[in-house]
Design a protein around this motif. Structure first.
Motif, PDB file in Angstrom:
ATOM      1  N   PHE A  49      54.056  73.341  27.557  1.00 55.58           N
ATOM      2  CA  PHE A  49      53.241  73.146  28.760  1.00 55.58           C
ATOM      3  C   PHE A  49      53.870  72.091  29.667  1.00 55.58           C
ATOM      4  N   CYS A  50      54.324  70.981  29.084  1.00 50.67           N
ATOM      5  CA  CYS A  50      54.921  69.899  29.877  1.00 50.67           C
ATOM      6  C   CYS A  50      56.271  70.300  30.477  1.00 50.67           C
ATOM      7  N   GLU A  51      57.026  71.101  29.769  1.00 46.79           N
ATOM      8  CA  GLU A  51      58.371  71.446  30.233  1.00 46.79           C
ATOM      9  C   GLU A  51      58.412  72.671  31.140  1.00 46.79           C
ATOM     10  N   ASN A  52      57.364  73.492  31.090  1.00 43.72           N
ATOM     11  CA  ASN A  52      57.404  74.730  31.850  1.00 43.72           C
ATOM     12  C   ASN A  52      56.286  74.897  32.872  1.00 43.72           C
ATOM     13  N   VAL A  53      55.210  74.132  32.724  1.00 46.44           N
ATOM     14  CA  VAL A  53      54.055  74.339  33.602  1.00 46.44           C
ATOM     15  C   VAL A  53      53.681  73.077  34.357  1.00 46.44           C
ATOM     16  N   HIS A  54      53.561  71.978  33.660  1.00 46.83           N
ATOM     17  CA  HIS A  54      53.009  70.746  34.219  1.00 46.83           C
ATOM     18  C   HIS A  54      53.944  69.592  33.861  1.00 46.83           C
ATOM     19  N   PRO A  55      54.916  69.278  34.712  1.00 41.37           N
ATOM     20  CA  PRO A  55      55.988  68.336  34.349  1.00 41.37           C
ATOM     21  C   PRO A  55      55.569  66.867  34.292  1.00 41.37           C
ATOM     22  N   VAL A  56      54.609  66.587  33.432  1.00 40.64           N
ATOM     23  CA  VAL A  56      54.191  65.204  33.190  1.00 40.64           C
ATOM     24  C   VAL A  56      54.158  65.021  31.680  1.00 40.64           C
TER      25      VAL A  56
END
Length: 415
Positions: free
Chosen positions: A66-73
């Motif tokens: 999710f962090c690496e592909n959708v929501h970069p936080v």
């Protein structure tokens, strides 16, 4: 003095971490920080099995994806708004984010293949709750160790605990329908006959022994052994569920029904083994029809051709719960198609909803309905709390009925 926490600065190819006072030791990023936590969980003792750590690893994969592909936080920088974004994503994972599958074999893409995703299907509500509890626990541990100042999920809570739904069971007639579908299937090849024997054993073992999928997958052939009873002078087959494979790390030894041993014998013979297992066998209980290309002969030379590897029983294991799940769902789907064809769509839909764990529920309900003591069933299932086993009964309602009849006869609606 103000406590300082790590601040991760991420560019395209650069990750630099300012390491300050926290208890996790030198970690390069949040993913290493999470791994330190998982490693600590693995050493806590009997309540944290390898299966628990593996499950947490699956949840961590979803967070990272999710962090690496959708929501970069990254998680250590999450606020309540980031938590909300993650929860909304779990509730409605886009179709193009579901892991790709091979159109011929149905196998899911592996981690480094195109189309890979840790989401193999839309997470059910109970699965979403499991993932949220995992993230909440990770944040709580990070905060306790000084890695972050606050838990951004503190106001969300840890999520609702998963509850057993006793209705998730397969009736005997539907269970028999699965075997009827298997019997009707043509088995012209050696591999088809192997698969039929193996899959029949899997379905029978899950249903008749009440096993968790992980307990079946992680067992070896030597889990089955003979035990003599000095009281009746008879020898029985027993299956050992070791503490290293069982949930809660609690060893169980289960007496094996005849139908299970018969299915195991047919399955083993289909894979070139003697019908009865021995204590010295280290081979996995659930085998793939694929062979290990790295298998070496006693001479040390690698066995190159498939036929020779089959002769020397160089089978690869079915090593994951997902692999077992795919096998079971495939067999259930074939039976469901037959039900569709004969005009029983509701029963077909019920069978399509079933899974490996439904067969465990089926065992529990059947055992209690046939009059087995609840403590015996709890021990068989590996439940540490009798209340968990009682969910499969209607005992609470029956107690109220009997109490009401004692005080007010003929008050309740009855037939």
């Amino acid at each position: 003095m103000t406590d300082l926490v790590p601040v991760s600065v991420q560019n395209d190819d650069l990750v630099s971490t300012l390491t300050h006072a926290h208890g996790l030791g030198p970690v390069a990023d949040d993913w290493q920080a999470a791994q330190v936590w998982l490693d600590a969980i693995a050493t806590r003792g009997r309540k944290n099995s390898a299966e628990t750590v593996a499950t947490y690893g699956y949840h961590l994969d979803k967070v990272r994806w999710f962090c690496e592909n959708v929501h970069p936080v990254t998680p250590s920088r999450w606020t309540m708004q980031d938590v909300d974004a993650f929860c909304k994503y779990l509730a409605d994972v886009p179709e193009d984010a579901i892991c790709a599958r091979d159109p011929l074999t149905g196998a899911f893409a592996s981690r480094h293949d195109p189309g890979y995703s840790p989401f193999r299907k839309q997470p059910a509500i109970s699965s979403q709750a499991d993932i949220k509890r995992f993230v909440h626990a990770m944040f709580r541990a990070w905060r306790d160790m000084g890695y972050i100042h606050i838990n951004p999920m503190a106001l969300h809570g840890a999520g609702t605990m998963r509850k057993i739904n006793p209705e998730r069971a397969v009736s005997i007639d539907l269970y028999d329908m699965v075997f009827e579908a298997m019997d009707a299937e043509e088995k012209r090849t050696f591999t088809a006959r192997q698969l039929a024997a193996r899959d029949r054993f899997i379905l029978i073992a899950l249903r008749e022994l009440g096993l968790r999928a992980s307990e079946l997958i992680k067992a070896s052939m030597s889990a089955f052994y003979k035990l003599s009873d000095p009281q009746d002078k008879r020898t029985y087959w027993v299956m050992r569920i070791g503490e290293e494979t069982s949930k809660g790390r609690k060893e169980r030894k289960l007496p094996v029904p005849k139908v299970v041993m018969a299915a195991l014998g047919v399955y083993r013979e289909a894979f070139g083994m003697a019908a009865e297992p021995s204590l010295v066998e280290k081979v996995s209980l659930i085998l793939s029809v694929k062979t290990d290309r790295t298998k070496a002969h006693a001479s040390g030379r690698v066995i190159k051709d498939v036929e020779s590897r089959r002769f020397f029983q160089a089978w690869l294991p079915v090593a994951t719960r997902h692999g077992l799940y795919h096998i079971v769902k495939g067999r259930l789907e074939k039976a469901a198609k037959i039900l569709d064809e004969i005009g029983e769509p509701e029963r077909a839909a019920h069978l399509r909803r079933a899974s490996t764990h439904w067969l465990r529920h089926t065992f529990a309900k059947a055992a209690l309905l046939t009059g087995q003591d609840v403590r015996t069933v709890a021990a068989w299932l590996g439940h540490s709390d009798l209340a968990t086993t009682m969910i499969y009964t209607e005992q609470e309602a029956l107690d109220l009925i009997r109490a009401s009849n004692d005080s007010r006869p003929d008050f309740l609606a009855a037939e």
